[in-house]
Design a protein around this motif. Structure first.
Motif, mmCIF file in Angstrom:
data_model
loop_
_atom_site.group_PDB
_atom_site.id
_atom_site.type_symbol
_atom_site.label_atom_id
_atom_site.label_comp_id
_atom_site.label_asym_id
_atom_site.label_seq_id
_atom_site.Cartn_x
_atom_site.Cartn_y
_atom_site.Cartn_z
ATOM 1 N N LEU A 113 0.930 -1.130 -0.117
ATOM 2 C CA LEU A 113 0.146 0.111 -0.019
ATOM 3 C C LEU A 113 0.797 1.413 0.131
ATOM 4 N N ASN A 114 2.146 1.127 0.622
ATOM 5 C CA ASN A 114 2.878 2.402 0.883
ATOM 6 C C ASN A 114 3.376 2.874 -0.641
ATOM 7 N N LEU A 115 3.796 1.533 -1.189
ATOM 8 C CA LEU A 115 4.372 1.803 -2.586
ATOM 9 C C LEU A 115 3.369 2.282 -3.571
ATOM 10 N N LEU A 116 2.083 1.925 -3.312
ATOM 11 C CA LEU A 116 1.090 2.173 -4.353
ATOM 12 C C LEU A 116 0.940 3.987 -4.196
ATOM 13 N N LYS A 117 0.822 4.283 -3.023
ATOM 14 C CA LYS A 117 0.745 5.826 -2.701
ATOM 15 C C LYS A 117 1.939 6.377 -3.065
ATOM 16 N N TRP A 118 3.101 5.914 -2.877
ATOM 17 C CA TRP A 118 4.179 6.732 -3.251
ATOM 18 C C TRP A 118 4.000 6.930 -4.805
ATOM 19 N N GLN A 119 3.809 5.754 -5.523
ATOM 20 C CA GLN A 119 3.716 5.744 -7.053
ATOM 21 C C GLN A 119 2.540 6.723 -7.496
ATOM 22 N N GLN A 120 1.547 6.970 -6.717
ATOM 23 C CA GLN A 120 0.398 7.763 -7.059
ATOM 24 C C GLN A 120 0.632 9.172 -6.984
ATOM 25 N N ILE A 121 1.741 9.510 -5.907
ATOM 26 C CA ILE A 121 2.349 10.759 -5.958
ATOM 27 C C ILE A 121 3.358 11.103 -6.910
ATOM 28 N N HIS A 122 4.302 10.099 -7.151
ATOM 29 C CA HIS A 122 5.656 10.494 -7.826
ATOM 30 C C HIS A 122 5.513 10.053 -9.430
ATOM 31 N N SER A 123 4.482 9.221 -9.582
ATOM 32 C CA SER A 123 4.361 8.748 -11.090
ATOM 33 C C SER A 123 3.656 9.789 -11.937
ATOM 34 N N ALA A 150 1.135 8.491 -13.572
ATOM 35 C CA ALA A 150 -0.099 7.910 -13.726
ATOM 36 C C ALA A 150 -1.086 8.787 -13.285
ATOM 37 N N ALA A 151 -2.048 8.607 -14.218
ATOM 38 C CA ALA A 151 -3.288 9.705 -14.072
ATOM 39 C C ALA A 151 -4.566 9.160 -14.984
ATOM 40 N N PRO A 152 -5.565 9.588 -14.653
ATOM 41 C CA PRO A 152 -6.896 9.176 -15.359
ATOM 42 C C PRO A 152 -6.695 9.082 -16.868
ATOM 43 N N GLY A 153 -6.907 8.193 -17.772
ATOM 44 C CA GLY A 153 -6.832 8.078 -19.112
ATOM 45 C C GLY A 153 -5.632 7.491 -19.668
ATOM 46 N N LEU A 154 -4.457 7.493 -18.687
ATOM 47 C CA LEU A 154 -3.151 6.920 -19.396
ATOM 48 C C LEU A 154 -3.367 5.330 -19.549
ATOM 49 N N GLN A 155 -2.507 4.950 -20.410
ATOM 50 C CA GLN A 155 -2.566 3.218 -20.702
ATOM 51 C C GLN A 155 -1.217 2.764 -20.244
ATOM 52 N N PHE A 207 2.322 -6.510 -9.440
ATOM 53 C CA PHE A 207 1.291 -5.822 -8.356
ATOM 54 C C PHE A 207 1.099 -4.337 -8.700
ATOM 55 N N GLN A 208 2.462 -3.469 -8.912
ATOM 56 C CA GLN A 208 2.182 -2.059 -9.126
ATOM 57 C C GLN A 208 1.724 -1.830 -10.552
ATOM 58 N N GLU A 209 2.123 -2.873 -11.568
ATOM 59 C CA GLU A 209 1.585 -2.783 -12.584
ATOM 60 C C GLU A 209 0.120 -2.703 -12.824
ATOM 61 N N LEU A 261 -5.183 1.088 -11.439
ATOM 62 C CA LEU A 261 -6.417 0.995 -10.994
ATOM 63 C C LEU A 261 -6.827 2.176 -9.946
ATOM 64 N N ILE A 262 -6.035 2.341 -9.205
ATOM 65 C CA ILE A 262 -6.030 3.418 -8.204
ATOM 66 C C ILE A 262 -5.956 5.066 -8.814
ATOM 67 N N THR A 263 -5.489 5.277 -10.007
ATOM 68 C CA THR A 263 -5.435 6.494 -10.508
ATOM 69 C C THR A 263 -6.264 6.493 -11.911
ATOM 70 N N GLY A 264 -7.247 5.744 -12.173
ATOM 71 C CA GLY A 264 -8.106 6.074 -13.090
ATOM 72 C C GLY A 264 -7.488 5.551 -14.649
ATOM 73 N N GLY A 265 -6.425 4.752 -14.748
ATOM 74 C CA GLY A 265 -5.711 4.498 -16.009
ATOM 75 C C GLY A 265 -6.217 3.217 -16.449
ATOM 76 N N THR A 266 -5.793 2.699 -17.703
ATOM 77 C CA THR A 266 -6.275 1.651 -18.239
ATOM 78 C C THR A 266 -5.137 0.573 -18.294
#
Length: 202
Positions: free
Chosen positions: A100-110, A112-117, A130-132, A137-142
């Motif tokens: 979960l910490n890894l996903l939160k970090w990537q959500q901030i620093h990646s 990744a955003a809605p609409g991205l593939q 797991f992160q792929e 999924l948590i950022t609205g991507g595909t």
């Protein structure tokens, strides 16, 4: 596959990927060590896992299960087994808190955003999967799933990335090298890649 992983986690359990192409002895070692008793799979691999003594639930069928509350969630999200190159394969438990910490970090620093593939390249038995799966999924991507015919052919993989306007990929460094060589042969093609993540085993 993605729905199955989500279902297992939502049920408060941890998932352990089993590759039906593994030798039977390796699968038997993993099952004996992990004490796994239930397998979620499809029609193609049902016989393989049933022959190992597992209770098989088909992910491609509908079941009339009654909804049940989840009294307790597993602190472990998934268990991945080493290759066994130094002897017996060993299970490594990946905890929900760390992932979960890894996903939160990537959500901030990646990026990744809605609409991205995002390309889902790694097999489920690799931790990068797991992160792929979950960052998009948590950022609205595909998520784009590919099979081995694409994974093992740098030219086909590059064409898939370009034709499907992939923005994010996570690739082992060896695959990245092959992909770069394939890209050098067609440098005039426009790419949509915004983020490329790689890792090296230490």
């Amino acid at each position: 596959m993605v729905v199955s992983v989500l279902a297992i986690l939502k049920a408060g359990k941890a998932y352990l990927p089993l590759d039906p192409t593994y030798p039977t002895l390796r699968l038997e070692q993993i099952l004996a060590d992990s004490n796994v008793r239930v397998c979620l799979t499809n029609a193609t691999d049902e016989a393989c896992f049933a022959s190992l003594g597992l209770t098989v639930i088909r992910a491609d069928l509908d079941y009339a299960f009654e909804p049940l509350p989840v009294p307790q969630r597993n602190a472990t999200a998934c268990i991945l087994y080493t290759s066994g190159s130094t002897g017996k394969p060993k299970g490594v438990c990946l905890g929900q808190a760390g992932l979960l910490n890894l996903l939160k970090w990537q959500q901030i620093h990646s990026v990744a955003a809605p609409g991205l593939q995002t390309l889902q390249f790694c097999h489920l038995s690799f931790d990068a999967s797991f992160q792929e799966i979950f960052v998009p999924l948590i950022t609205g991507g595909t998520i784009h799933l590919v099979d081995d015919s694409c994974r093992l052919d740098a030219g086909r993989l590059l064409n898939y990335i370009r034709q499907n306007r992939i923005h994010r990929v996570f690739l082992p460094y060896v695959v990245l090298q092959y992909l770069a060589e394939a890209a050098d042969e067609a440098p005039d093609v426009t790419d949509n890649l915004l983020e490329l993540i790689t890792a090296v085993s230490s």
